[in-house]
Design a protein around this motif. Sequence first.
Motif, PDB file in Angstrom:
ATOM      1  N   ASP A  46      -8.187  44.128  38.607  1.00  0.00           N
ATOM      2  CA  ASP A  46      -6.881  44.488  38.054  1.00  0.00           C
ATOM      3  C   ASP A  46      -5.907  43.346  38.325  1.00  0.00           C
ATOM      4  O   ASP A  46      -5.443  43.211  39.453  1.00  0.00           O
ATOM      5  CB  ASP A  46      -6.372  45.785  38.715  1.00  0.00           C
ATOM      6  N   PRO A  47      -5.652  42.488  37.362  1.00  0.00           N
ATOM      7  CA  PRO A  47      -6.126  42.504  35.982  1.00  0.00           C
ATOM      8  C   PRO A  47      -7.616  42.132  35.909  1.00  0.00           C
ATOM      9  O   PRO A  47      -8.100  41.388  36.772  1.00  0.00           O
ATOM     10  CB  PRO A  47      -5.275  41.421  35.321  1.00  0.00           C
ATOM     11  N   LEU A  48      -8.285  42.617  34.873  1.00  0.00           N
ATOM     12  CA  LEU A  48      -9.709  42.333  34.738  1.00  0.00           C
ATOM     13  C   LEU A  48      -9.919  40.871  34.321  1.00  0.00           C
ATOM     14  O   LEU A  48      -9.360  40.403  33.333  1.00  0.00           O
ATOM     15  CB  LEU A  48     -10.324  43.266  33.685  1.00  0.00           C
ATOM     16  N   LEU A  49     -10.702  40.170  35.125  1.00  0.00           N
ATOM     17  CA  LEU A  49     -11.009  38.768  34.826  1.00  0.00           C
ATOM     18  C   LEU A  49     -12.494  38.551  35.106  1.00  0.00           C
ATOM     19  O   LEU A  49     -12.962  38.789  36.222  1.00  0.00           O
ATOM     20  CB  LEU A  49     -10.155  37.839  35.702  1.00  0.00           C
ATOM     21  N   VAL A  50     -13.208  38.110  34.088  1.00  0.00           N
ATOM     22  CA  VAL A  50     -14.661  37.948  34.228  1.00  0.00           C
ATOM     23  C   VAL A  50     -15.061  36.515  33.906  1.00  0.00           C
ATOM     24  O   VAL A  50     -14.636  35.936  32.896  1.00  0.00           O
ATOM     25  CB  VAL A  50     -15.416  38.919  33.276  1.00  0.00           C
ATOM     26  N   HIS A  51     -15.855  35.943  34.815  1.00  0.00           N
ATOM     27  CA  HIS A  51     -16.448  34.623  34.569  1.00  0.00           C
ATOM     28  C   HIS A  51     -17.756  34.864  33.819  1.00  0.00           C
ATOM     29  O   HIS A  51     -18.602  35.634  34.276  1.00  0.00           O
ATOM     30  CB  HIS A  51     -16.716  33.932  35.912  1.00  0.00           C
ATOM     31  N   LEU A  52     -17.897  34.206  32.669  1.00  0.00           N
ATOM     32  CA  LEU A  52     -19.039  34.510  31.806  1.00  0.00           C
ATOM     33  C   LEU A  52     -19.729  33.226  31.357  1.00  0.00           C
ATOM     34  O   LEU A  52     -19.081  32.276  30.914  1.00  0.00           O
ATOM     35  CB  LEU A  52     -18.505  35.273  30.573  1.00  0.00           C
ATOM     36  N   VAL A  53     -21.061  33.193  31.524  1.00  0.00           N
ATOM     37  CA  VAL A  53     -21.829  32.076  30.978  1.00  0.00           C
ATOM     38  C   VAL A  53     -22.755  32.656  29.916  1.00  0.00           C
ATOM     39  O   VAL A  53     -23.468  33.638  30.172  1.00  0.00           O
ATOM     40  CB  VAL A  53     -22.652  31.349  32.058  1.00  0.00           C
ATOM     41  N   VAL A  54     -22.706  32.050  28.728  1.00  0.00           N
ATOM     42  CA  VAL A  54     -23.567  32.539  27.651  1.00  0.00           C
ATOM     43  C   VAL A  54     -24.502  31.428  27.214  1.00  0.00           C
ATOM     44  O   VAL A  54     -24.224  30.240  27.407  1.00  0.00           O
ATOM     45  CB  VAL A  54     -22.740  33.009  26.426  1.00  0.00           C
ATOM     46  N   GLU A  55     -25.610  31.842  26.623  1.00  0.00           N
ATOM     47  CA  GLU A  55     -26.534  30.867  26.062  1.00  0.00           C
ATOM     48  C   GLU A  55     -26.380  30.921  24.554  1.00  0.00           C
ATOM     49  O   GLU A  55     -26.474  31.997  23.963  1.00  0.00           O
ATOM     50  CB  GLU A  55     -27.948  31.249  26.469  1.00  0.00           C
ATOM     51  N   VAL A  56     -26.126  29.752  23.957  1.00  0.00           N
ATOM     52  CA  VAL A  56     -25.902  29.710  22.511  1.00  0.00           C
ATOM     53  C   VAL A  56     -27.137  29.124  21.838  1.00  0.00           C
ATOM     54  O   VAL A  56     -27.571  28.014  22.178  1.00  0.00           O
ATOM     55  CB  VAL A  56     -24.648  28.861  22.186  1.00  0.00           C
ATOM     56  N   GLU A  57     -27.704  29.880  20.918  1.00  0.00           N
ATOM     57  CA  GLU A  57     -28.905  29.419  20.224  1.00  0.00           C
ATOM     58  C   GLU A  57     -28.518  28.871  18.864  1.00  0.00           C
ATOM     59  O   GLU A  57     -27.847  29.535  18.082  1.00  0.00           O
ATOM     60  CB  GLU A  57     -29.869  30.595  20.069  1.00  0.00           C
ATOM     61  N   GLN A  58     -28.952  27.617  18.606  1.00  0.00           N
ATOM     62  CA  GLN A  58     -28.689  26.987  17.305  1.00  0.00           C
ATOM     63  C   GLN A  58     -29.953  26.258  16.893  1.00  0.00           C
ATOM     64  O   GLN A  58     -30.291  25.229  17.479  1.00  0.00           O
ATOM     65  CB  GLN A  58     -27.552  25.980  17.430  1.00  0.00           C
ATOM     66  N   ALA A  59     -30.643  26.745  15.917  1.00  0.00           N
ATOM     67  CA  ALA A  59     -31.964  26.209  15.500  1.00  0.00           C
ATOM     68  C   ALA A  59     -32.821  26.030  16.745  1.00  0.00           C
ATOM     69  O   ALA A  59     -33.064  26.987  17.465  1.00  0.00           O
ATOM     70  CB  ALA A  59     -31.773  24.935  14.708  1.00  0.00           C
ATOM     71  N   ASP A  60     -33.220  24.765  17.072  1.00  0.00           N
ATOM     72  CA  ASP A  60     -34.115  24.579  18.214  1.00  0.00           C
ATOM     73  C   ASP A  60     -33.359  24.310  19.512  1.00  0.00           C
ATOM     74  O   ASP A  60     -33.944  23.958  20.530  1.00  0.00           O
ATOM     75  CB  ASP A  60     -35.080  23.422  17.924  1.00  0.00           C
TER      76      ASP A  60
END
Length: 442
Positions: A46-60
Amino acid sequence: MTQPQELVDKVVAELTGWLPAQRWFGGKDRPVDAVRPLRSTVLSHDPLLVHLVVEVEQADRLDPYQLVVSDRLEGFEATGDAELTGLLLDRIARGDTVEGLEFRTEPGVEVPEGLRGRPITSEQSNTSVVFGSQCILKFFRKLTLGENPDLVLQRALHEVGCEHIARPLGSISGELKGERTTFGMLQQFLPDAVDGWAMATTSVRDLMAEGDLHPNEVGGDFAGEASRLGAAVARVHADLERALGAQVADADDIERSVRAMHARLDLVLGSVPELEQYAPALREAFDQARDTPGAIAIQHIHGDLHLGQVLRTVHGWLVIDFEGEPGAPLAERTALRSPLRDVAGMLRSFDYAAHQLLVGQPEDEQLARRALEWSRRNRAAFTEGYAESSAAAVGDPRERGPLLRAFELDKAVYEVAYEHANRPEWLTVPLSSIARITGEGA
Ligand SMILES: Nc1ncnc2c1ncn2[C@@H]1O[C@H](COP(=O)(O)OP(=O)(O)O)[C@@H](O)[C@H]1O
Ligand SMILES: O=P(O)(O)O[C@H]1O[C@H](CO)[C@@H](O[C@H]2O[C@H](CO)[C@@H](O)[C@H](O)[C@H]2O)[C@H](O)[C@H]1O
Protein backbone atom coordinates in the motif's frame (compact mmCIF):
# COMPACT_ATOMS: atom_id res chain seq x y z
CA MET A 1 -7.93 -3.46 -3.33
CA THR A 2 -6.11 -5.13 -6.28
CA GLN A 3 -4.20 -8.30 -5.45
CA PRO A 4 -0.58 -8.43 -6.75
CA GLN A 5 -1.28 -11.47 -8.95
CA GLU A 6 -4.31 -9.74 -10.47
CA LEU A 7 -2.12 -6.75 -11.35
CA VAL A 8 0.60 -8.95 -12.87
CA ASP A 9 -1.94 -10.84 -15.01
CA LYS A 10 -3.52 -7.61 -16.22
CA VAL A 11 -0.15 -6.05 -17.09
CA VAL A 12 1.20 -9.14 -18.86
CA ALA A 13 -1.96 -9.29 -20.98
CA GLU A 14 -1.44 -5.67 -22.09
CA LEU A 15 2.29 -5.87 -22.81
CA THR A 16 2.10 -7.33 -26.33
CA GLY A 17 0.52 -4.12 -27.55
CA TRP A 18 2.26 -1.75 -25.13
CA LEU A 19 5.93 -2.76 -25.42
CA PRO A 20 6.51 -1.86 -29.11
CA ALA A 21 5.47 1.75 -28.35
CA GLN A 22 8.23 2.18 -25.73
CA ARG A 23 11.43 4.01 -26.75
CA TRP A 24 13.51 1.53 -24.76
CA PHE A 25 11.99 -1.58 -26.29
CA GLY A 26 14.76 -3.25 -28.33
CA GLY A 27 12.54 -5.33 -30.64
CA LYS A 28 10.42 -2.71 -32.39
CA ASP A 29 11.28 -4.10 -35.84
CA ARG A 30 9.65 -7.52 -35.18
CA PRO A 31 6.17 -8.46 -33.96
CA VAL A 32 5.81 -9.57 -30.34
CA ASP A 33 4.56 -13.16 -30.36
CA ALA A 34 4.11 -13.72 -26.63
CA VAL A 35 4.91 -12.23 -23.21
CA ARG A 36 5.32 -14.43 -20.11
CA PRO A 37 6.13 -13.45 -16.53
CA LEU A 38 9.57 -14.69 -15.35
CA ARG A 39 9.58 -13.31 -11.82
CA SER A 40 7.54 -10.86 -9.78
CA THR A 41 8.25 -9.36 -6.38
CA VAL A 42 5.89 -7.25 -4.31
CA LEU A 43 7.90 -4.24 -3.15
CA SER A 44 5.02 -2.51 -1.40
CA HIS A 45 1.39 -3.46 -0.63
CA ASP A 46 0.00 0.00 0.00
CA PRO A 47 0.54 1.58 -2.45
CA LEU A 48 0.87 -1.59 -4.51
CA LEU A 49 4.23 -1.72 -6.27
CA VAL A 50 5.44 -4.84 -8.06
CA HIS A 51 8.82 -5.54 -9.62
CA LEU A 52 8.16 -7.60 -12.73
CA VAL A 53 10.45 -9.38 -15.18
CA VAL A 54 8.85 -10.75 -18.32
CA GLU A 55 10.16 -12.83 -21.16
CA VAL A 56 9.31 -11.44 -24.58
CA GLU A 57 9.12 -13.90 -27.45
CA GLN A 58 9.76 -12.58 -30.97
CA ALA A 59 10.27 -15.20 -33.69
CA ASP A 60 13.42 -17.06 -32.56
CA ARG A 61 14.36 -14.55 -29.82
CA LEU A 62 13.52 -14.66 -26.13
CA ASP A 63 14.50 -11.52 -24.22
CA PRO A 64 13.86 -10.61 -20.59
CA TYR A 65 12.55 -7.09 -19.92
CA GLN A 66 12.04 -5.37 -16.58
CA LEU A 67 9.17 -3.21 -15.29
CA VAL A 68 7.88 -1.79 -12.04
CA VAL A 69 4.11 -1.61 -12.03
CA SER A 70 1.32 -0.36 -9.84
CA ASP A 71 -2.47 -0.28 -9.83
CA ARG A 72 -2.76 3.32 -8.75
CA LEU A 73 -1.75 4.89 -12.04
CA GLU A 74 -3.67 5.61 -15.21
CA GLY A 75 -1.53 3.06 -17.02
CA PHE A 76 0.55 0.65 -14.95
CA GLU A 77 4.13 1.82 -15.55
CA ALA A 78 5.51 3.14 -12.25
CA THR A 79 8.87 4.68 -13.23
CA GLY A 80 7.13 8.01 -13.88
CA ASP A 81 5.64 8.24 -10.39
CA ALA A 82 7.59 10.36 -7.89
CA GLU A 83 6.41 8.53 -4.76
CA LEU A 84 6.63 4.97 -6.11
CA THR A 85 10.16 5.43 -7.42
CA GLY A 86 11.04 6.96 -4.04
CA LEU A 87 10.17 3.58 -2.51
CA LEU A 88 12.86 1.95 -4.65
CA LEU A 89 15.47 4.45 -3.46
CA ASP A 90 14.42 3.95 0.17
CA ARG A 91 14.99 0.22 -0.20
CA ILE A 92 18.51 0.85 -1.55
CA ALA A 93 19.20 3.30 1.30
CA ARG A 94 18.16 0.66 3.87
CA GLY A 95 19.96 -2.24 2.15
CA ASP A 96 16.76 -4.32 2.00
CA THR A 97 16.43 -7.79 0.52
CA VAL A 98 12.94 -8.65 -0.76
CA GLU A 99 12.37 -12.22 -1.96
CA GLY A 100 15.97 -12.47 -3.21
CA LEU A 101 15.95 -9.00 -4.76
CA GLU A 102 18.93 -7.22 -3.19
CA PHE A 103 18.93 -3.44 -2.79
CA ARG A 104 22.44 -2.28 -1.82
CA THR A 105 24.61 0.80 -1.45
CA GLU A 106 28.26 0.66 -2.52
CA PRO A 107 30.82 0.40 0.30
CA GLY A 108 31.06 3.64 2.31
CA VAL A 109 28.05 5.25 0.60
CA GLU A 110 25.06 6.70 2.49
CA VAL A 111 21.89 7.44 0.55
CA PRO A 112 19.14 9.64 2.04
CA GLU A 113 15.62 8.20 2.46
CA GLY A 114 12.39 9.97 1.56
CA LEU A 115 13.44 11.52 -1.76
CA ARG A 116 10.99 11.60 -4.65
CA GLY A 117 12.01 10.54 -8.15
CA ARG A 118 11.60 12.23 -11.53
CA PRO A 119 12.30 10.34 -14.75
CA ILE A 120 14.60 11.90 -17.32
CA THR A 121 13.07 12.23 -20.72
CA SER A 122 16.00 11.95 -23.15
CA GLU A 123 16.16 9.28 -25.89
CA GLN A 124 17.49 6.19 -24.20
CA SER A 125 17.72 2.39 -24.06
CA ASN A 126 16.88 2.21 -20.34
CA THR A 127 14.86 4.28 -17.90
CA SER A 128 16.65 6.62 -15.51
CA VAL A 129 15.10 8.39 -12.53
CA VAL A 130 16.70 11.35 -10.76
CA PHE A 131 16.36 11.90 -7.00
CA GLY A 132 16.92 15.43 -5.70
CA SER A 133 20.14 16.81 -7.10
CA GLN A 134 22.25 13.91 -5.91
CA CYS A 135 21.56 10.54 -7.48
CA ILE A 136 20.23 8.87 -10.58
CA LEU A 137 18.84 5.33 -10.70
CA LYS A 138 19.17 3.52 -14.00
CA PHE A 139 16.61 0.84 -14.39
CA PHE A 140 17.84 -1.61 -17.06
CA ARG A 141 15.02 -2.52 -19.42
CA LYS A 142 16.26 -5.32 -21.63
CA LEU A 143 18.05 -7.46 -19.09
CA THR A 144 21.35 -9.19 -19.65
CA LEU A 145 21.75 -12.33 -17.57
CA GLY A 146 24.76 -11.81 -15.31
CA GLU A 147 26.35 -8.71 -13.83
CA ASN A 148 25.87 -5.71 -16.08
CA PRO A 149 29.19 -4.32 -17.40
CA ASP A 150 27.86 -0.81 -16.67
CA LEU A 151 28.16 -1.54 -12.95
CA VAL A 152 31.22 -3.82 -13.11
CA LEU A 153 33.37 -1.43 -15.14
CA GLN A 154 32.35 1.74 -13.29
CA ARG A 155 33.04 0.05 -9.95
CA ALA A 156 36.50 -0.96 -11.17
CA LEU A 157 37.14 2.57 -12.48
CA HIS A 158 36.02 4.12 -9.20
CA GLU A 159 38.38 1.82 -7.28
CA VAL A 160 41.40 3.13 -9.21
CA GLY A 161 40.25 6.73 -8.69
CA CYS A 162 39.15 7.50 -12.27
CA GLU A 163 38.22 11.19 -12.51
CA HIS A 164 36.07 10.87 -15.60
CA ILE A 165 33.08 8.86 -14.31
CA ALA A 166 30.15 9.55 -11.99
CA ARG A 167 30.57 7.70 -8.68
CA PRO A 168 28.60 4.43 -8.40
CA LEU A 169 26.37 4.63 -5.30
CA GLY A 170 24.31 1.45 -5.25
CA SER A 171 22.61 -1.34 -7.13
CA ILE A 172 19.60 -3.64 -7.38
CA SER A 173 20.37 -7.24 -8.23
CA GLY A 174 18.92 -10.71 -7.92
CA GLU A 175 18.67 -14.06 -9.57
CA LEU A 176 17.28 -14.49 -13.04
CA LYS A 177 17.28 -17.90 -14.76
CA GLY A 178 19.88 -19.09 -12.24
CA GLU A 179 22.28 -16.15 -12.76
CA ARG A 180 22.96 -13.22 -10.49
CA THR A 181 21.75 -10.32 -12.59
CA THR A 182 21.98 -6.54 -12.28
CA PHE A 183 18.52 -4.90 -12.40
CA GLY A 184 19.45 -1.34 -11.53
CA MET A 185 22.36 0.98 -10.84
CA LEU A 186 22.42 4.06 -8.64
CA GLN A 187 24.97 6.72 -9.47
CA GLN A 188 26.02 10.20 -8.49
CA PHE A 189 23.91 12.71 -10.46
CA LEU A 190 25.67 15.71 -11.98
CA PRO A 191 23.00 18.43 -12.04
CA ASP A 192 25.19 20.85 -14.01
CA ALA A 193 26.02 18.33 -16.74
CA VAL A 194 25.30 18.88 -20.42
CA ASP A 195 25.65 15.91 -22.71
CA GLY A 196 28.11 15.99 -25.58
CA TRP A 197 25.40 15.46 -28.19
CA ALA A 198 23.55 18.61 -27.10
CA MET A 199 26.78 20.63 -27.11
CA ALA A 200 27.98 19.31 -30.45
CA THR A 201 24.66 19.76 -32.26
CA THR A 202 24.37 23.31 -30.89
CA SER A 203 27.81 24.04 -32.33
CA VAL A 204 26.73 22.58 -35.70
CA ARG A 205 23.60 24.74 -35.67
CA ASP A 206 25.68 27.87 -34.94
CA LEU A 207 27.81 27.07 -37.96
CA MET A 208 24.85 26.45 -40.25
CA ALA A 209 23.33 29.77 -39.21
CA GLU A 210 26.45 31.64 -40.39
CA GLY A 211 26.37 31.29 -44.18
CA ASP A 212 29.96 32.47 -44.85
CA LEU A 213 31.94 31.50 -41.79
CA HIS A 214 34.03 28.37 -41.26
CA PRO A 215 33.90 26.18 -38.11
CA ASN A 216 37.00 27.84 -36.62
CA GLU A 217 35.46 31.31 -37.04
CA VAL A 218 32.04 30.87 -35.39
CA GLY A 219 31.35 31.46 -31.70
CA GLY A 220 30.19 27.92 -31.01
CA ASP A 221 33.37 26.18 -32.22
CA PHE A 222 33.60 22.78 -30.54
CA ALA A 223 37.18 21.77 -31.40
CA GLY A 224 38.64 22.73 -27.99
CA GLU A 225 36.02 20.57 -26.25
CA ALA A 226 36.54 17.76 -28.74
CA SER A 227 40.23 17.71 -27.93
CA ARG A 228 39.61 17.70 -24.15
CA LEU A 229 37.08 14.93 -24.68
CA GLY A 230 39.70 12.90 -26.56
CA ALA A 231 42.06 13.27 -23.61
CA ALA A 232 39.34 12.20 -21.13
CA VAL A 233 38.51 9.07 -23.15
CA ALA A 234 42.22 8.18 -23.35
CA ARG A 235 42.48 8.48 -19.55
CA VAL A 236 39.41 6.29 -19.03
CA HIS A 237 41.06 3.65 -21.23
CA ALA A 238 44.30 3.93 -19.27
CA ASP A 239 42.34 3.58 -15.98
CA LEU A 240 40.45 0.53 -17.28
CA GLU A 241 43.78 -1.00 -18.18
CA ARG A 242 45.18 -0.20 -14.72
CA ALA A 243 42.10 -1.66 -13.02
CA LEU A 244 41.52 -4.77 -15.10
CA GLY A 245 44.61 -5.36 -17.21
CA ALA A 246 45.31 -5.62 -20.94
CA GLN A 247 46.81 -8.07 -23.42
CA VAL A 248 48.38 -7.97 -26.83
CA ALA A 249 46.00 -9.35 -29.47
CA ASP A 250 47.33 -12.43 -31.23
CA ALA A 251 46.57 -13.48 -34.80
CA ASP A 252 43.51 -15.48 -33.65
CA ASP A 253 42.04 -12.48 -31.82
CA ILE A 254 42.41 -10.34 -34.92
CA GLU A 255 40.96 -13.03 -37.15
CA ARG A 256 37.97 -13.45 -34.82
CA SER A 257 37.30 -9.76 -34.85
CA VAL A 258 37.51 -9.55 -38.68
CA ARG A 259 35.12 -12.49 -38.96
CA ALA A 260 32.71 -10.86 -36.49
CA MET A 261 32.62 -7.71 -38.65
CA HIS A 262 31.73 -9.80 -41.71
CA ALA A 263 29.11 -11.72 -39.70
CA ARG A 264 27.46 -8.50 -38.51
CA LEU A 265 27.34 -7.25 -42.09
CA ASP A 266 25.73 -10.54 -43.21
CA LEU A 267 23.08 -10.16 -40.54
CA VAL A 268 22.26 -6.52 -41.28
CA LEU A 269 22.17 -7.15 -45.04
CA GLY A 270 19.32 -9.54 -44.33
CA SER A 271 17.07 -6.74 -43.07
CA VAL A 272 18.41 -3.59 -44.80
CA PRO A 273 18.79 -4.14 -48.58
CA GLU A 274 19.99 -0.50 -49.05
CA LEU A 275 23.33 -1.67 -47.61
CA GLU A 276 23.93 -4.18 -50.41
CA GLN A 277 25.65 -1.72 -52.79
CA TYR A 278 28.38 -1.03 -50.21
CA ALA A 279 28.98 -4.66 -49.19
CA PRO A 280 32.06 -5.36 -51.39
CA ALA A 281 33.83 -2.17 -50.22
CA LEU A 282 32.91 -2.89 -46.59
CA ARG A 283 34.27 -6.43 -46.83
CA GLU A 284 37.52 -5.17 -48.34
CA ALA A 285 37.92 -2.65 -45.51
CA PHE A 286 37.26 -5.33 -42.85
CA ASP A 287 39.88 -7.62 -44.45
CA GLN A 288 42.41 -4.80 -44.51
CA ALA A 289 42.25 -4.59 -40.70
CA ARG A 290 44.62 -7.60 -40.75
CA ASP A 291 47.32 -5.36 -42.27
CA THR A 292 47.41 -2.88 -39.36
CA PRO A 293 51.05 -2.19 -38.42
CA GLY A 294 52.33 -2.88 -34.88
CA ALA A 295 51.02 -4.78 -31.85
CA ILE A 296 47.35 -4.25 -30.98
CA ALA A 297 46.46 -3.92 -27.29
CA ILE A 298 43.11 -5.34 -26.14
CA GLN A 299 41.39 -4.57 -22.84
CA HIS A 300 37.97 -3.78 -21.33
CA ILE A 301 36.44 -0.84 -23.19
CA HIS A 302 33.24 1.22 -23.11
CA GLY A 303 31.83 -0.55 -26.17
CA ASP A 304 29.16 1.95 -27.30
CA LEU A 305 30.86 5.29 -27.01
CA HIS A 306 29.18 8.26 -28.63
CA LEU A 307 28.46 11.92 -27.86
CA GLY A 308 25.30 11.00 -25.92
CA GLN A 309 27.46 9.00 -23.48
CA VAL A 310 29.67 11.85 -22.34
CA LEU A 311 28.75 14.67 -20.01
CA ARG A 312 30.47 18.04 -19.73
CA THR A 313 30.54 19.25 -16.14
CA VAL A 314 32.30 22.22 -14.58
CA HIS A 315 35.12 19.81 -13.73
CA GLY A 316 35.55 18.35 -17.20
CA TRP A 317 34.22 15.47 -19.28
CA LEU A 318 32.64 12.36 -17.75
CA VAL A 319 31.91 9.10 -19.52
CA ILE A 320 28.67 7.25 -18.66
CA ASP A 321 26.78 4.11 -19.70
CA PHE A 322 29.42 1.36 -19.91
CA GLU A 323 26.77 -1.19 -20.84
CA GLY A 324 28.11 -1.75 -24.38
CA GLU A 325 25.86 -2.04 -27.43
CA PRO A 326 22.40 -2.81 -26.00
CA GLY A 327 21.71 -5.47 -28.66
CA ALA A 328 24.99 -7.41 -28.36
CA PRO A 329 25.33 -10.62 -26.32
CA LEU A 330 27.07 -10.28 -22.94
CA ALA A 331 30.06 -12.45 -23.98
CA GLU A 332 30.82 -10.02 -26.79
CA ARG A 333 30.35 -6.98 -24.57
CA THR A 334 32.67 -8.23 -21.85
CA ALA A 335 35.39 -9.54 -24.20
CA LEU A 336 38.76 -7.76 -24.30
CA ARG A 337 38.74 -5.49 -27.33
CA SER A 338 40.82 -2.73 -28.86
CA PRO A 339 40.18 0.72 -27.32
CA LEU A 340 40.25 1.98 -30.90
CA ARG A 341 36.67 0.71 -31.11
CA ASP A 342 35.65 3.45 -28.70
CA VAL A 343 37.68 6.01 -30.65
CA ALA A 344 35.88 4.86 -33.80
CA GLY A 345 32.49 5.13 -32.02
CA MET A 346 33.20 8.73 -31.09
CA LEU A 347 34.46 9.58 -34.58
CA ARG A 348 31.19 8.21 -35.94
CA SER A 349 29.33 10.42 -33.51
CA PHE A 350 31.01 13.61 -34.76
CA ASP A 351 29.85 12.59 -38.21
CA TYR A 352 26.32 12.02 -36.86
CA ALA A 353 26.20 15.38 -35.11
CA ALA A 354 27.28 17.14 -38.30
CA HIS A 355 24.91 15.31 -40.63
CA GLN A 356 21.72 14.96 -38.58
CA LEU A 357 20.62 18.42 -39.75
CA LEU A 358 20.62 17.14 -43.31
CA VAL A 359 18.05 14.46 -42.58
CA GLY A 360 15.13 16.54 -43.90
CA GLN A 361 17.12 18.33 -46.66
CA PRO A 362 19.53 15.88 -48.28
CA GLU A 363 19.91 17.96 -51.48
CA ASP A 364 21.38 21.10 -49.87
CA GLU A 365 25.00 21.05 -51.09
CA GLN A 366 26.13 24.08 -49.10
CA LEU A 367 24.86 22.51 -45.87
CA ALA A 368 26.53 19.23 -46.79
CA ARG A 369 29.90 20.98 -47.30
CA ARG A 370 29.66 22.78 -43.95
CA ALA A 371 28.68 19.55 -42.21
CA LEU A 372 31.69 17.77 -43.60
CA GLU A 373 33.97 20.63 -42.58
CA TRP A 374 32.61 20.56 -39.00
CA SER A 375 32.97 16.81 -38.80
CA ARG A 376 36.57 16.79 -40.09
CA ARG A 377 37.67 19.56 -37.74
CA ASN A 378 36.21 17.96 -34.63
CA ARG A 379 37.23 14.40 -35.48
CA ALA A 380 40.82 15.61 -35.92
CA ALA A 381 40.73 17.54 -32.63
CA PHE A 382 39.32 14.54 -30.74
CA THR A 383 41.93 12.16 -32.18
CA GLU A 384 44.75 14.55 -31.39
CA GLY A 385 43.53 15.01 -27.80
CA TYR A 386 43.31 11.23 -27.47
CA ALA A 387 46.79 10.64 -28.92
CA GLU A 388 48.38 13.15 -26.54
CA SER A 389 47.00 11.42 -23.43
CA SER A 390 46.82 7.78 -24.48
CA ALA A 391 48.83 5.04 -22.78
CA ALA A 392 51.90 3.80 -24.66
CA ALA A 393 50.29 0.41 -25.45
CA VAL A 394 47.37 2.06 -27.26
CA GLY A 395 49.33 4.90 -28.84
CA ASP A 396 48.20 7.23 -31.58
CA PRO A 397 45.02 6.13 -33.39
CA ARG A 398 46.26 7.87 -36.54
CA GLU A 399 49.02 5.27 -36.81
CA ARG A 400 46.43 2.47 -36.92
CA GLY A 401 44.61 3.57 -40.07
CA PRO A 402 43.28 0.25 -41.44
CA LEU A 403 42.02 -0.93 -38.05
CA LEU A 404 40.37 2.37 -37.18
CA ARG A 405 38.70 2.53 -40.59
CA ALA A 406 37.39 -1.03 -40.25
CA PHE A 407 36.05 -0.29 -36.75
CA GLU A 408 34.36 2.88 -37.97
CA LEU A 409 32.67 1.03 -40.79
CA ASP A 410 31.67 -1.83 -38.48
CA LYS A 411 30.09 0.72 -36.13
CA ALA A 412 28.30 2.34 -39.06
CA VAL A 413 26.88 -1.07 -40.02
CA TYR A 414 25.66 -1.46 -36.42
CA GLU A 415 24.08 2.00 -36.67
CA VAL A 416 22.32 1.05 -39.89
CA ALA A 417 20.67 -1.82 -38.00
CA TYR A 418 19.97 0.40 -34.97
CA GLU A 419 18.35 3.17 -37.02
CA HIS A 420 16.40 0.68 -39.13
CA ALA A 421 14.90 -0.76 -35.94
CA ASN A 422 14.47 2.45 -33.95
CA ARG A 423 14.54 5.61 -36.06
CA PRO A 424 14.06 4.71 -39.76
CA GLU A 425 14.09 8.38 -40.78
CA TRP A 426 17.73 8.56 -39.60
CA LEU A 427 18.89 5.58 -41.64
CA THR A 428 20.43 7.95 -44.20
CA VAL A 429 22.93 9.23 -41.61
CA PRO A 430 25.03 6.02 -41.29
CA LEU A 431 24.31 4.98 -44.89
CA SER A 432 25.68 8.23 -46.31
CA SER A 433 28.74 7.94 -44.05
CA ILE A 434 29.42 4.46 -45.37
CA ALA A 435 29.13 5.86 -48.91
CA ARG A 436 31.65 8.61 -48.05
CA ILE A 437 34.15 6.44 -46.19
CA THR A 438 34.17 3.69 -48.80
CA GLY A 439 34.11 6.19 -51.68
CA GLU A 440 31.11 4.36 -53.15
CA GLY A 441 29.13 7.52 -54.10
CA ALA A 442 27.01 9.56 -51.69
N1 LIG B 1 25.38 10.74 -13.60
C1 LIG B 1 24.60 11.49 -14.38
N2 LIG B 1 24.44 12.81 -14.14
C2 LIG B 1 23.65 13.57 -14.95
N3 LIG B 1 22.95 13.10 -15.99
C3 LIG B 1 23.06 11.79 -16.26
C4 LIG B 1 23.89 10.92 -15.47
N4 LIG B 1 23.81 9.67 -15.98
C5 LIG B 1 22.95 9.75 -17.03
N5 LIG B 1 22.52 11.02 -17.21
C6 LIG B 1 21.58 11.48 -18.25
O1 LIG B 1 20.75 10.38 -18.59
C7 LIG B 1 20.87 10.05 -19.99
C8 LIG B 1 20.77 8.54 -20.16
O2 LIG B 1 21.79 7.88 -19.43
P1 LIG B 1 22.49 6.56 -19.97
O3 LIG B 1 23.35 6.00 -18.91
O4 LIG B 1 23.16 6.84 -21.29
O5 LIG B 1 21.23 5.63 -20.18
P2 LIG B 1 20.81 4.60 -21.34
O6 LIG B 1 21.52 3.31 -21.02
O7 LIG B 1 19.33 4.52 -21.13
O8 LIG B 1 21.21 5.18 -22.68
C9 LIG B 1 22.20 10.64 -20.40
O9 LIG B 1 22.26 10.96 -21.78
C10 LIG B 1 22.30 11.89 -19.53
O10 LIG B 1 21.59 12.95 -20.14
O1 LIG C 1 20.86 4.03 -25.96
P1 LIG C 1 22.35 4.14 -26.00
O2 LIG C 1 22.83 5.52 -25.73
O3 LIG C 1 23.01 3.10 -25.18
O4 LIG C 1 22.85 3.85 -27.53
C1 LIG C 1 21.99 3.51 -28.60
O5 LIG C 1 21.26 4.66 -29.01
C2 LIG C 1 22.01 5.74 -29.59
C3 LIG C 1 21.04 6.82 -30.02
O6 LIG C 1 20.42 7.40 -28.93
C4 LIG C 1 22.83 5.25 -30.80
O7 LIG C 1 23.69 6.30 -31.20
C5 LIG C 1 23.61 6.80 -32.54
O8 LIG C 1 22.91 8.04 -32.50
C6 LIG C 1 23.53 9.05 -31.70
C7 LIG C 1 22.70 10.32 -31.84
O9 LIG C 1 21.41 10.15 -31.31
C8 LIG C 1 24.97 9.33 -32.20
O10 LIG C 1 25.60 10.23 -31.30
C9 LIG C 1 25.76 8.03 -32.22
O11 LIG C 1 27.05 8.27 -32.78
C10 LIG C 1 25.04 6.99 -33.04
O12 LIG C 1 25.74 5.74 -32.95
C11 LIG C 1 23.71 4.09 -30.38
O13 LIG C 1 24.42 3.61 -31.51
C12 LIG C 1 22.83 2.97 -29.77
O14 LIG C 1 23.64 1.91 -29.32
